[in-house]
Design an enzyme around this catalytic site. Structure first.
Site, PDB file in Angstrom:
ATOM      1  CE  LYS A 123      -0.156   1.135  -3.966  1.00  0.00           C
ATOM      2  NZ  LYS A 123       0.633   2.429  -4.032  1.00  0.00           N
ATOM      3  N   GLY A 141      -7.471  14.815   8.813  1.00  0.00           N
ATOM      4  CA  GLY A 141      -6.836  13.767   8.350  1.00  0.00           C
ATOM      5  C   GLY A 141      -5.489  14.075   7.812  1.00  0.00           C
ATOM      6  CB  ALA A 181      -9.526  20.022   8.644  1.00  0.00           C
ATOM      7  CG  HIS A 220      -1.862   8.761 -10.907  1.00  0.00           C
ATOM      8  ND1 HIS A 220      -2.825  10.051 -10.566  1.00  0.00           N
ATOM      9  CD2 HIS A 220      -1.726   8.132  -9.739  1.00  0.00           C
ATOM     10  CE1 HIS A 220      -3.141  10.080  -9.422  1.00  0.00           C
ATOM     11  NE2 HIS A 220      -2.372   9.039  -8.752  1.00  0.00           N
ATOM     12  CG  LEU A 241      -4.631  14.717   1.308  1.00  0.00           C
ATOM     13  CD1 LEU A 241      -3.499  14.325   0.556  1.00  0.00           C
ATOM     14  CD2 LEU A 241      -5.843  14.719   0.413  1.00  0.00           C
ATOM     15  CG  ASP A 245      -4.484  12.405 -12.043  1.00  0.00           C
ATOM     16  OD1 ASP A 245      -3.259  12.401 -11.300  1.00  0.00           O
ATOM     17  OD2 ASP A 245      -4.722  11.520 -12.697  1.00  0.00           O
ATOM     18  CG  HIS A 246      -0.726  13.321  -6.852  1.00  0.00           C
ATOM     19  ND1 HIS A 246      -1.484  12.216  -6.819  1.00  0.00           N
ATOM     20  CD2 HIS A 246       0.444  13.256  -6.656  1.00  0.00           C
ATOM     21  CE1 HIS A 246      -0.399  11.125  -6.452  1.00  0.00           C
ATOM     22  NE2 HIS A 246       0.927  11.610  -6.497  1.00  0.00           N
ATOM     23  CE  LYS A 299      -6.138   7.989  -7.307  1.00  0.00           C
ATOM     24  NZ  LYS A 299      -5.434   7.602  -6.406  1.00  0.00           N
ATOM     25  NE  ARG A 352     -15.761  11.441  10.130  1.00  0.00           N
ATOM     26  CZ  ARG A 352     -15.914  10.687   9.337  1.00  0.00           C
ATOM     27  NH1 ARG A 352     -16.885   9.860   8.920  1.00  0.00           N
ATOM     28  NH2 ARG A 352     -14.816  10.241   8.564  1.00  0.00           N
TER      29      ARG A 352
HETATM   30  C1  BG6 Z   1      -1.887   7.629  -5.158  1.00  0.00           C
HETATM   31  C2  BG6 Z   1      -2.367   6.355  -5.224  1.00  0.00           C
HETATM   32  O1  BG6 Z   1      -2.746   8.419  -6.088  1.00  0.00           O
HETATM   33  O2  BG6 Z   1      -0.556   7.872  -5.880  1.00  0.00           O
HETATM   34  C3  BG6 Z   1      -1.190   5.777  -4.320  1.00  0.00           C
HETATM   35  O3  BG6 Z   1      -3.430   6.423  -4.326  1.00  0.00           O
HETATM   36  C4  BG6 Z   1       0.408   5.863  -4.994  1.00  0.00           C
HETATM   37  O4  BG6 Z   1      -1.495   4.180  -4.237  1.00  0.00           O
HETATM   38  C5  BG6 Z   1       0.638   7.247  -5.131  1.00  0.00           C
HETATM   39  O5  BG6 Z   1       1.237   5.415  -4.227  1.00  0.00           O
HETATM   40  C6  BG6 Z   1       1.644   7.558  -5.964  1.00  0.00           C
HETATM   41  O6  BG6 Z   1       1.989   9.026  -6.105  1.00  0.00           O
HETATM   42  P1  BG6 Z   1       3.563   9.342  -6.271  1.00  0.00           P
HETATM   43  O7  BG6 Z   1       3.227  10.901  -6.268  1.00  0.00           O
HETATM   44  O8  BG6 Z   1       4.126   8.964  -4.965  1.00  0.00           O
HETATM   45  O9  BG6 Z   1       4.099   8.684  -7.454  1.00  0.00           O
END
Ligand code: BG6
Length: 520
Positions: free
Chosen positions: A364, A32, A30, A264, A34, A201-202, A172, A63
């Site tokens: 990247k 962190g 919590a 993804h 994210l 998986d966002h 993930k 922690r």
């Molecule tokens: C994450 C990866 O799952 O997705 C990152 O770990 C990546 O490395 C990111 O930058 C990309 O997500 P988005 O939503 O910005 O396209």
């Protein structure tokens, strides 16, 4: 009881949203990044849109030593920094529901204290129905936390109230290869049933990714041509301008295949290529996705170099600024072979897709942020304009633009005003920004609400994760055994020779990353 919340806008007449019932959320990790940047901000957005029950509360665990007040202050700051629609009343009401407990994840006593604290907060907020446990911690802690939750009786519903729904959300990466994913699944399944597990998986929460199924299966015009008879090939691209930011510790042992491909990229592929599920319900959708993943041709025994390529960025310029090469990034091993770019050519062995190549690439530090799925249709069988010199007509391309400007565009040939024979490619564009004035909800908002409501449609199932890892296994293995230097590409570049060769060997080209934006 879950309530269906009707939406107001006229444009949304076919909408339905299910608001979450009384819920408590426990976040591990919590303190962190994210949690602060994504989770709490998006939970707040749900709260202020009245999609959470007013009895809702969050217990952050971590922690770091923090008081409730510290945790609330941090949350308030990131909400202020990351949220446009801010009502001070909502913000106060929300932060007053945040609590924090620190401890050591390896210490069983921490989980006993969590259990006691939950009992106290449940009583205070009168919430007994549903508990979401969110693992926002480094993956090496997943097993430890899950086992301790099990031993503390925080996994099995019967131990803390027979009516209570307990759900576990796992970020993930889910494993680093097939074996570790199977081990993690086994470990989790000792304590949690598959119906309780929400693997995130966002990408699946992104509006435009969700739209793929709507576009395909809520219209009649696409399905008849969505197959090998009309489609020449498909390109799926996730190009990023960012480097590895501050994540060398994770990224240097992951690389593009594990970080982006296994999840993804393959998830987008399944949505584009799967058959129509019989209903938009979690297991019907997930069954079709897994069926599709199983029909992707295995690369085992293939001449791998014809099917995939890896690269690593060197120094270069992005948006006018000098950027370091991967090997100079802080925390990266100086002799690292980790790939920051990966591309592959995949085939799907079924009646719909036989012989249609799917080209996937992600990298990247490329020239532009661009996430898209481009479906290129076959050439016209015969050009009646050949006699006047127009014998090669460009193909129709349907582009599902996922980022940064969400939209859909279809290119086709049309007559230009003026001379008798004058033709050019036009794009028919639809942009989300132009049509829908509301702010696009973030992926995490969708996913958080779904796990509180208990809808697993947008979460990956155990078999899905394992089939994806199995598919990548030959590449991962070959790449790990290979001792040669990875191909280098210049940061800020569109592509590089080896990546181009993968597609050009088939007489095709990668789509350009830097293209004019879809106008609203
Ligand atoms: C994450 C990866 O799952 O997705 C990152 O770990 C990546 O490395 C990111 O930058 C990309 O997500 P988005 O939503 O910005 O396209």
């Amino acid at each position: 009881m879950q309530k269906i919340k009707p939406l107001v806008s006229k444009r949304d007449i076919l909408c339905a949203e299910t608001a979450a019932g009384p819920n408590s959320l426990v976040v591990f990790g919590a303190s962190g990044d994210l949690t602060q940047r994504k989770l709490l901000v998006n939970v707040f957005k749900l709260f202020s849109q009245d999609l959470l029950d007013k009895r809702f509360y969050v217990l952050g665990c971590g922690r770091k030593r923090l008081s409730d007040e510290d945790f609330r202050g941090r949350a308030e700051q990131s909400i202020r920094d990351n949220s446009n629609f801010l009502s001070p009343d909502d913000l106060d009401a929300f932060t007053s529901r945040l609590y924090y407990l620190d401890g050591d994840y390896n210490d069983p006593d921490f989980y006993r204290r969590i259990k006691t604290k939950l009992a106290e907060l449940d009583e205070k907020h009168n919430v007994y129905e549903s508990l979401v446990l969110y693992l926002s911690v480094p993956p090496f802690l997943y097993a430890t936390i899950v086992e301790n939750l099990g031993s503390a009786g925080l996994a099995c519903p019967n131990e803390i109230g027979s009516e209570r729904q307990i759900r576990l959300v796992v970020e993930k990466p889910f494993g680093k290869d097939l074996q570790s994913a199977v081990e993690l699944n086994n470990c989790i399944s000792h304590c949690f049933d598959e119906s309780q597990i929400y693997r995130i998986d966002h990408y699946l929460g992104k509006e435009t990714v969700q739209n793929i199924l709507m576009l395909r299966f809520a219209n009649t015009i696409f399905e008849p041509i969505w197959n090998r008879n009309y489609i020449d090939h498909v390109q799926i691209t996730i190009a990023e301008t960012v480097g590895i930011e501050h994540r060398a510790g994770y990224y240097d042992s992951a690389g593009a295949l594990r970080d982006m491909f296994q999840n993804h990229m393959l998830q987008m592929l399944t949505l584009v290529a799967m058959e129509a599920p019989i209903s938009f319900e979690a297991d019907y959708v997930r069954d079709e996705k897994v069926k599709l993943l199983r029909s992707i041709r295995s690369l085992d025994g293939e001449k791998l170099n014809d099917f995939w390529v890896a690269g690593q960025y060197g120094p270069g310029r992005i948006n006018g600024k000098e950027v370091k090469g991967y090997l100079e990034e802080t925390g990266v091993r100086p002799d690292s072979r980790t790939e920051t770019f990966a591309a592959a050519k995949l085939f799907i062995d079924n009646w719909r897709w036989q012989d249609v190549p799917f080209y996937l690439r992600t990298g990247k530090r490329l020239a532009a942020k661009d996430t898209e799925i481009a479906i290129t249709f076959k050439d016209v069988p015969y050009s009646m304009f050949a006699s006047v010199g127009l014998d090669e007509l460009p193909p129709n391309i349907l582009v599902l633009q996922i980022q940064p400007k969400e939209g859909i565009s279809l290119s086709f040939q049309a007559k230009r005003p003026g001379s008798k024979i004058c033709m050019s490619t036009l794009d028919m564009n639809f942009s989300y920004e132009g049509v829908f004035s509301a702010e696009m909800p973030e992926a995490y908002q969708r996913l958080l609400l779904d796990c509180m409501v208990g809808d697993q449609t947008l979460f990956t199932r155990q078999d899905d994760v394992e089939v994806s890892w199995r598919l990548l296994a030959p590449i991962l293995q070959a790449w790990e055994q290979d001792k040669s230097e990875p191909c280098k590409y210049v940061a800020g570049g569109e592509s590089f020779a080896e990546a181009d060769r993968l597609i050009e060997a088939d007489g095709r080209k990668w789509r350009k990353l830097l293209k004019p934006e879809i106008s609203p």
